[in-house]
Design a protein around this motif. Sequence first.
Motif, short mmCIF file in Angstrom:
data_model
loop_
_atom_site.label_atom_id
_atom_site.label_comp_id
_atom_site.label_asym_id
_atom_site.label_seq_id
_atom_site.Cartn_x
_atom_site.Cartn_y
_atom_site.Cartn_z
N ASP A 1 0.91 -1.26 0.15
CA ASP A 1 -0.08 -0.16 -0.10
C ASP A 1 1.03 1.25 -0.12
OD1 ASP A 1 -2.30 -1.52 0.12
OD2 ASP A 1 -2.35 -1.32 2.39
N TYR A 2 0.42 2.36 -0.75
CA TYR A 2 1.03 3.51 -0.71
C TYR A 2 0.37 4.71 -0.37
CZ TYR A 2 0.09 3.83 -5.84
OH TYR A 2 -0.49 4.23 -6.98
N PHE A 3 0.71 5.89 0.06
CA PHE A 3 0.15 7.13 0.05
C PHE A 3 0.57 8.11 -1.21
CE2 PHE A 3 -0.20 11.68 1.09
CZ PHE A 3 -1.53 11.75 1.26
N ASP A 4 -0.22 8.28 -1.99
CA ASP A 4 0.09 9.03 -3.21
C ASP A 4 0.23 10.49 -2.88
OD1 ASP A 4 0.37 10.60 -5.63
OD2 ASP A 4 -0.40 8.75 -6.69
N SER A 5 1.20 11.21 -2.59
CA SER A 5 1.33 12.73 -2.16
C SER A 5 0.88 13.61 -3.34
CB SER A 5 2.83 12.92 -1.78
OG SER A 5 3.18 12.24 -0.65
N VAL A 6 0.86 13.07 -4.72
CA VAL A 6 0.53 13.92 -5.71
C VAL A 6 -0.93 14.42 -5.66
CG1 VAL A 6 0.32 14.31 -8.21
CG2 VAL A 6 2.40 13.32 -7.13
N ASP A 7 -1.72 13.30 -5.71
CA ASP A 7 -3.21 13.39 -5.34
C ASP A 7 -3.94 13.31 -4.19
OD1 ASP A 7 -3.25 10.65 -5.17
OD2 ASP A 7 -3.88 10.30 -7.30
N GLN A 8 -3.01 13.16 -2.96
CA GLN A 8 -3.25 12.95 -1.36
C GLN A 8 -4.37 11.59 -1.47
OE1 GLN A 8 -2.12 15.20 1.00
NE2 GLN A 8 -0.68 15.42 -0.68
N GLN B 1 -0.13 -1.00 -4.77
CA GLN B 1 0.72 -1.37 -6.04
C GLN B 1 0.47 -2.65 -6.44
OE1 GLN B 1 2.95 0.79 -7.39
NE2 GLN B 1 3.75 -0.90 -8.93
N ARG B 2 -0.09 -2.68 -7.63
CA ARG B 2 -0.72 -4.09 -8.23
C ARG B 2 0.37 -5.08 -9.02
NH1 ARG B 2 -4.69 -4.72 -4.41
NH2 ARG B 2 -6.23 -3.20 -4.54
N VAL B 3 1.37 -4.30 -9.53
CA VAL B 3 2.34 -5.03 -10.15
C VAL B 3 3.65 -4.80 -9.89
CG1 VAL B 3 0.87 -4.60 -12.43
CG2 VAL B 3 2.51 -2.93 -11.85
N ASP B 4 4.54 -5.64 -10.23
CA ASP B 4 5.94 -5.72 -9.59
C ASP B 4 6.80 -4.38 -9.88
OD1 ASP B 4 7.79 -7.06 -7.84
OD2 ASP B 4 8.99 -7.67 -9.72
N LEU B 5 6.82 -4.06 -11.37
CA LEU B 5 7.49 -2.88 -11.78
C LEU B 5 6.81 -1.74 -11.78
CD1 LEU B 5 9.38 -4.43 -14.83
CD2 LEU B 5 10.19 -3.90 -12.57
N GLY C 1 5.06 10.78 -15.71
CA GLY C 1 4.66 11.99 -14.86
C GLY C 1 5.12 11.89 -13.51
N GLU C 2 4.53 13.15 -12.80
CA GLU C 2 5.12 13.17 -11.52
C GLU C 2 4.74 11.91 -10.73
OE1 GLU C 2 5.07 16.37 -7.74
OE2 GLU C 2 3.71 16.71 -9.18
N ILE C 3 5.82 11.48 -9.85
CA ILE C 3 5.38 10.49 -9.02
C ILE C 3 6.26 10.62 -7.45
CG2 ILE C 3 7.68 9.20 -9.59
CD1 ILE C 3 6.12 6.70 -9.09
N VAL D 1 10.22 5.76 0.01
CA VAL D 1 9.56 6.86 -0.82
C VAL D 1 10.24 6.87 -2.13
CG1 VAL D 1 9.40 9.48 -1.10
CG2 VAL D 1 9.32 8.07 1.16
N VAL D 2 9.28 6.80 -3.25
CA VAL D 2 9.74 6.90 -4.82
C VAL D 2 9.13 8.32 -5.02
CG1 VAL D 2 9.70 5.89 -7.01
CG2 VAL D 2 9.65 4.40 -4.78
N TRP D 3 10.38 8.86 -5.73
CA TRP D 3 10.00 10.45 -6.10
C TRP D 3 10.74 10.68 -7.40
CZ3 TRP D 3 13.07 14.98 -5.97
CH2 TRP D 3 12.39 16.28 -6.25
#
Length: 290
Positions: free
Chosen positions: A175-182, A187-191, A196-198, A237-239
Amino acid sequence: MTRALPITRSHGIEAVELVAPDGARATIALHGGHLLSWIPAGGEEQLYLSPTSEFAIGQAIRGGVPVCFPQFAERGPLKKHGFARTKPWQLVAAEQGESDALAVLKLGDDAATRMVWPHAFELELSVRIAGQELQIELACENKGDSAFEFTAALHSYFRVADIDATSVQGLSGLDYFDSVDQTNKSQRVDLLLPSGEIDRIYQGVGSQDLTLKEQLAAADNKERRVEIRQQGFEDAVVWNPAAAKCATLADMPADGWRQMLCIEAAAVMKPIRLEPGESWAGLQSLNVVA
């Protein structure tokens, strides 16, 4: 037998350059306890450092591995990413051993930090290099008489040749928190292929292995892989700011987003709580395997 390494200068500021017997190198600025460069033995630079970054008192350095403490991003009342990355650190040790090189730096509270964060603490940053591996450990001790909470991260900027040929493996099922759209997502796939902005805070990563993959030459299927492991940090965190956001960053060139991807060991979603006298430590280990 060990050999002490002297303080030198990099980008006009005090720094220490680690050199392992096998040729692996790293440069750490005392300003911010900031890792500026890491070159594995026989390899190339692995970290992105913005060519337009400022190297000045009170200013954060863009790129390398900033230390975020005691607050991650703007998730609290302090300035973004806290104050550790803009404070002068003390070099405790820097030495070349028989098979590696190691530096240890410390940062403690002072009158200025207590004005914005009224706690007594001591941070210790250890950087070790050998062969194809880099280990960065951040430790915190509560030196006061009352409990405190903090969030933290090793904000690692990886250098890439082309973000469009780069992916991150090992995030599937998190699970992750998307800081772009709050919003909260999974995450459903491995890769993960940046588009766009991540800006995502992956939760429950723990010691799960991640891999940065970069396709270098499609013709001969050549790729670069960096294995990323962490301990003590529960989040990652991935950015990447992408074009529009990057254009707003004064300390980064307009196309800088194409040459970097942040994969950060972090403790964000569940702040670390330390009682008086207690300590915590978190580790990020990087290994170039291809």
